[in-house]
Design an enzyme around this catalytic site. Structure first.
Site, PDB file in Angstrom:
ATOM      1  N   TRP A  75      48.156  16.333 -28.173  1.00 18.64           N
ATOM      2  CA  TRP A  75      48.334  17.346 -29.273  1.00 18.64           C
ATOM      3  C   TRP A  75      49.774  17.366 -29.308  1.00 18.64           C
ATOM      4  CZ3 TRP A  75      50.525  22.469 -29.575  1.00 18.64           C
ATOM      5  CH2 TRP A  75      50.009  23.047 -30.771  1.00 18.64           C
ATOM      6  N   GLY A 108      52.777  19.373 -21.587  1.00 17.86           N
ATOM      7  CA  GLY A 108      53.852  20.222 -21.804  1.00 17.86           C
ATOM      8  C   GLY A 108      55.218  20.029 -22.326  1.00 17.86           C
ATOM      9  N   GLU A 508      41.675  29.177 -40.018  1.00 19.04           N
ATOM     10  CA  GLU A 508      41.960  28.168 -38.952  1.00 19.04           C
ATOM     11  C   GLU A 508      40.787  27.183 -38.865  1.00 19.04           C
ATOM     12  OE1 GLU A 508      41.911  29.514 -34.973  1.00 19.04           O
ATOM     13  OE2 GLU A 508      40.712  31.227 -35.263  1.00 19.04           O
TER      14      GLU A 508
HETATM   15  C1  AGP Z   1      42.226  32.215 -32.344  1.00 12.03           C
HETATM   16  O1  AGP Z   1      40.919  31.834 -33.035  1.00 12.03           O
HETATM   17  C2  AGP Z   1      43.054  31.271 -32.050  1.00 12.03           C
HETATM   18  N1  AGP Z   1      42.472  30.152 -31.609  1.00 12.03           N
HETATM   19  C3  AGP Z   1      44.413  31.585 -31.581  1.00 12.03           C
HETATM   20  O2  AGP Z   1      45.029  32.212 -32.408  1.00 12.03           O
HETATM   21  C4  AGP Z   1      44.342  32.163 -30.117  1.00 12.03           C
HETATM   22  O3  AGP Z   1      43.776  33.375 -30.213  1.00 12.03           O
HETATM   23  C5  AGP Z   1      45.767  32.143 -29.509  1.00 12.03           C
HETATM   24  O4  AGP Z   1      46.472  30.891 -29.361  1.00 12.03           O
HETATM   25  C6  AGP Z   1      45.746  33.001 -28.019  1.00 12.03           C
HETATM   26  O5  AGP Z   1      45.163  32.393 -27.044  1.00 12.03           O
HETATM   27  P1  AGP Z   1      44.762  33.114 -25.799  1.00 12.03           P
HETATM   28  O6  AGP Z   1      44.069  34.341 -26.114  1.00 12.03           O
HETATM   29  O7  AGP Z   1      44.142  32.079 -25.150  1.00 12.03           O
HETATM   30  O8  AGP Z   1      46.242  33.487 -24.956  1.00 12.03           O
END
Ligand code: AGP
Length: 628
Positions: A75, A108, A508
């Protein structure tokens, strides 16, 4: 977020590497690659941009039989999604016709990679990529060369290779999950972790390495979770773990809790659709064993704080990202209303650096589905550094945040594979509702009120089942509005954070721009956006602010804006004004978000489907963002 796999053992490595990368697709990626070792000890690699199927067809064209290998889904952080930037990266001088000495994959961010890179360039290293990862690969090559010159490198010793890697890791600033394989070394892999998770599956005559347990299902149910500053030497029969500053330690082998069916769609077309429909069961799981009718309160075993300690807490901070930040906002309203405790909600990425004054009797909750979100982990570490007890509301058992927090509450929602969070969101609100009850009954909430709250929580799953029955209507609405380029989502009170969540879902996965607002805010600017091409989704519930939001709805209609109303009650005025009305069950206002969000999830899903978007793996997104 990147995905890593590694294999060493009795079978052909390629099969596990490719299947493992498919299992990690849900993390989000834009390129992929594997590296194998030929019988003559020469490293080979195949890399491609786009989907893993592109890599698979590339591998198929010239399969290398190898019992050891590593793989990676990238990514992009440093450098575009191109083949040269795809992992694995080689260490050494392969561009001079030499053979690559090592191949390395990394998840990372190395923050000091530029200065390290300049130093390597001055020493004659040529870089094929823009990545920070390639810097680590060449650093390792250089360190081994230096150790050889100094006469303290046994070329056949895995320990010597691990020592060189430890030397390199000491020069890095940032986060990593790294797996390395070496030219002419078919017997071992090195794995190292600091901030980006790595697990090792313990097999029979074979070992599996992965970023998370997903690739291990069906291979083994025994797993070792590396923690920060550990290096593992992995051979087909042994796993030696070396802890920085502590030397070799006895690894802790755990049994994998979740079964394999988490990674099948169970008849649904997409994981997201499956997980939307899993919400009633997830809500039941979140409540299971946690309602105490005898005392009209909640039973929360993992807080690791005594009742007197909790009674002395005067304020809560809830922190998270994305959808988890939205559930935190709802938690704020709930806990302040039911427990009368002041609650502060902070974006984790802001909390980490904002350095707000925090009262000493403050309890911090990190809210996170994955338990690996770098911003949330960093914010919790910062608040722990300041001496505040930090708890996690988390879905991923054994995740970094679950392990590093001082305690917490698991969602028990089961794996959430779709990048767009759905069942985790509603489960988080349920857990926050349990917290509101728990703290409320420690303070001013009476016994009867506590029982009424328990009744409301217990009815939620059935109400969500009813809300799911709006899907056929939602499909039609999706067809009507699929070509819009802008959406507004509007709500008040508890339905304002729900509006934010509805907008995020649409953004999204369908890539349509959408904004969530407190409905009253329309007048202060956003109403300029309203025209006949801009649908407004209004979230209404019969209650304190119903008349006010109806006024906002009229303001939109007066400007020709189409209105989709999600409501728990219909009256003649709404029938006259709204273009489409989606009726959902009525529940106590603090819990209405859990029911009203369901049509919003389905609306985003069906619009994205019609628009041909990749619902489970939207472009540019990762399921868990382990970089800041
Ligand atoms: C939510 O649909 C997204 N994929 C994203 O905002 C996600 O909620 C955010 O990255 C936090 O992820 P987490 O809850 O695993 O910490």
């Amino acid at each position: 977020m990147c995905g890593i796999v590694g294999y060493v053992g009795k079978s052909d490595a390629t099969d596990f590497l490719l299947q493992g990368l498919y299992r990690l697709e849900y993390r989000g990626y834009d390129s992929a690659g594997i590296s194998l070792l030929r019988d003559d000890g020469v490293l080979e690699r195949r890399r491609s941009v786009g989907r893993i199927s592109n890599l698979e067809s590339l591998v198929g064209q010239s399969t290398v039989q190898s019992r050891i290998g590593i793989g990676h889904t990238r990514w992009a952080t440093h450098g575009a999604a191109t083949v040269p930037n795809a992992h694995p990266h080689y260490g050494g001088h392969p561009q001079h016709g030499e053979l690559a000495d090592l191949a390395l994959v990394h998840n990372g961010v190395i923050e000091n990679y530029q200065e390290l890179k300049q130093d390597l360039i001055q020493q004659g290293y040529c870089f094929q990529s823009e990545t920070d990862t390639e810097v680590v690969a060449h650093l390792l090559h250089r360190t081994i060369a230096q150790m050889r010159i100094a006469g303290n490198f046994q070329p056949d010793s895995p320990i010597a290779h691990a020592t060189a890697l430890r030397e390199v890791l000491g020069q890095l600033r940032g986060t990593y999950g790294i797996v390395v394989m070496f030219h002419g070394k078919p017997d071992f892999l090195l794995a190292a972790r600091c901030g980006s998770p790595l697990v090792i599956g313990v097999g029979q005559g074979e070992q599996f390495i992965a970023s998370d347990p997903a690739p291990l299902y069906g291979k083994t149910d025994k797993v070792i979770t590396l923690v920060d500053h550990q290096i593992a030497i992995v051979t087909s029969r042994t796993i030696q773990v070396i802890q920085r500053d502590a030397g070799t330690i006895q690894p802790n082998i755990q049994v994998l809790a979740q079964c394999d069916d988490a990674h099948s769609c169970d008849g649904h077309e997409h994981f997201m659709h499956k997980e939307i429909y899993q919400q009633p069961e997830a809500i039941r799981n979140a409540l299971r064993g946690r309602l105490d009718r005898d005392n009209a309160t909640a039973k929360l075993g993992g807080l690791n704080l005594t009742a007197p300690q909790l009674r002395h807490i005067e304020r809560l901070v809830l922190t998270g990202c994305g959808t988890s930040w939205h559930s935190a906002l709802i938690g704020e309203y709930m806990i302040e209303e039911i427990a009368r405790m002041p609650v502060e909600v902070e974006y984790a990425s802001e909390l980490r650096y904002r350095n707000p004054p925090v009262d000493k009797q403050t309890l911090v909750f990190g809210i996170t589905q994955s338990g690996e979100t770098a911003d949330t982990l960093a914010a919790l570490r910062e608040m722990q550094r300041k001496g505040h007890p930090c708890l996690a509301i988390c879905n991923n058992i054994g995740s970094s945040i679950a392990r590093e927090a001082d305690g917490g509450i698991y969602l028990h929602a089961g794996p959430e594979i779709g990048v767009a969070s759905t069942k985790a969101f509603t489960s988080q609100i349920v857990v926050l509702g349990l917290l509101a009850l728990y703290f409320g009954r420690m303070r001013h909430l009476g016994f009867e009120a506590g029982l009424r709250w328990i009744d409301a929580l217990e009815q939620l799953a059935d109400r969500v089942e009813t809300a799911l029955q709006t899907e056929e209507q939602i499909k039609q609405i999706a067809h009507e509005f699929k070509d819009a380029t802008n959406f507004l989502y509007l709500g008040r009170n508890y339905l304002f954070p729900t509006a934010l969540e509805g907008a995020l879902k649409l953004k999204e996965i369908s890539y349509i721009h959408a904004e969530g607002y407190p409905a009253a805010e329309m007048k202060h600017g956003p109403i300029a956006l309203v025209d006949e091409h801009t649908p407004s989704v209004f979230l209404l519930s019969k209650g304190l602010v119903y008349d006010k939001i109806m006024s906002n709805l009229q303001e939109v209609k007066a400007r020709g804006g189409p209105v989709i109303a999600v409501t728990d009650s219909i009256d003649s005025q709404l029938e006259k004004l709204a273009d489409r009305i989606i009726l959902v069950p009525s529940v106590p206002e603090p819990l209405q978000p859990i029911v009203s969000v369901v049509p919003l999830q389905l609306l985003a899903y069906h619009i994205a489907l019609i628009r041909g978007c990749d619902v489970d793996k939207p472009r540019n997104l990762a399921k868990s963002v382990t970089v800041e």
